[in-house]
Design an enzyme around this catalytic site. Sequence first.
Site, PDB file in Angstrom:
ATOM      1  CB  THR A  82      -0.907   0.043   1.251  1.00 28.10           C
ATOM      2  OG1 THR A  82      -0.117   0.375   2.403  1.00 28.10           O
ATOM      3  CG2 THR A  82      -1.610  -1.287   1.478  1.00 28.10           C
ATOM      4  CG  ASP A  83      -0.360   4.881  -1.789  1.00 34.87           C
ATOM      5  OD1 ASP A  83       0.275   4.250  -2.663  1.00 34.87           O
ATOM      6  OD2 ASP A  83      -1.400   5.507  -2.019  1.00 34.87           O
ATOM      7  CB  CYS A  84       0.770   4.152   4.652  1.00 35.48           C
ATOM      8  SG  CYS A  84      -0.747   3.187   4.718  1.00 35.48           S
ATOM      9  CE1 TYR A  85       2.172  -0.335   8.338  1.00 36.54           C
ATOM     10  CE2 TYR A  85       0.143   0.627   7.480  1.00 36.54           C
ATOM     11  CZ  TYR A  85       0.981   0.356   8.539  1.00 36.54           C
ATOM     12  OH  TYR A  85       0.642   0.774   9.807  1.00 36.54           O
TER      13      TYR A  85
END
Length: 406
Positions: free
Chosen positions: A136-139
């Site tokens: 994901t964008d944050c992970y």
Amino acid sequence: MLRTYEEINEKIQKGQVVVVTAEEVIDLVREKGVERVAREVDVVTTGTFGIMCSSGAFLNIGHTKPRMKIHEAYLNGVMAYAGLAAVDLYIGATQPAKDDPLNKVHPGEFRYGGGHVIEDLVAGRDVLLEAYAYGTDCYPRKKLVTWINLRDLNEAYLFNPRNAYQNYNVAVNLSEKTIYTYLGVLLPRMGNAGYSSAGQLSPLLNDPLYRVIGIGTRIFLGGGIGYVAWQGTQHNPSVERTERGIPKGGAGTLAVIGDLKGMSPKWLRGVSIRGYGCSLALGLGIPIPILDEETLYYCSVSDEEILAPVVDYSHAYPYGTGEILGYVTYAALRSGTIKIGGKEIPVSPMSSYSKAREVALTLKRWIQEGKFTLTKPVAQLPGVESGVRFRNLVERPVETNVLVGR
């Protein structure tokens, strides 16, 4: 009321507490009577050691760089559940290794599973972690392969949804072939029997109506300190009981929690059950505060007074007919031979009475040395009056076009 939790803990701190095991108290009561012993003894310790399938551990491995939200994970080749937060995992005791042939060549060996992973962690061994994510964008990270060790984990705690069964079945086999069960290999035509309980030492058999064991009770768990977190799954207080209040079959259960970092592989062992699966053998003990004479009366129960149902595991158990062939005492079970329908049958346990005794003695020593104090429950377990009853699944038809599994 003879004493309170506060008074008992004060005596523990001063080194004045009187503690006996559930085995030792039986002879004391026979010699002196309930009233006198209740005034002399502050605490009775219980213990059990056996296979407890409904067990597992929560682990937090810490954030990676770059961060990762784990979607799929394996510990030494055993799948762990990753449907939690980013780096939280749950490993179940009965989960087999991914490449295990299971029962394809019957009976399977089940040489390694979740219980063995938990034992390896507690023993201080390195465990291989393989983890995968969709990113994901944050992970953003998608793959992780590394060794982990218990000492490096942020949190690692045992959380077992169902332990310390209050009484249980004695298994026999009425069929013409050998069968493989969680109560052992059963020979045809009632050639043998298997059971699993510490009887007179078992925690909930010494508090049959759940008067003192409840949510928040501090316990011995896996060689460390744990707590009763809730009633266990399949908690079933509404079963038939003897005049003494002892259930005549599986009844109460406990959900328990404890820090893996304080446990020992002596009291927590991965096991393989031929033809059935893998699991975890666990030591569990609970102190019973003698608050009044009634508490002492219940925890002076002997194996001669505890009945276990004999059930056919070739048909009645797997097909849920509810048929019981008869009842036998734990005194008979521990003798090594029981009699059903006029036939003498050799019997062997899947639990260890000697290690259950050692659990109770260890807990007794901890209390005497001031290392273990008692906690008052914050809530009681559902009792006989609650109306709580275990229910089997009611199956309902489902349209095949909505199925998403295999």
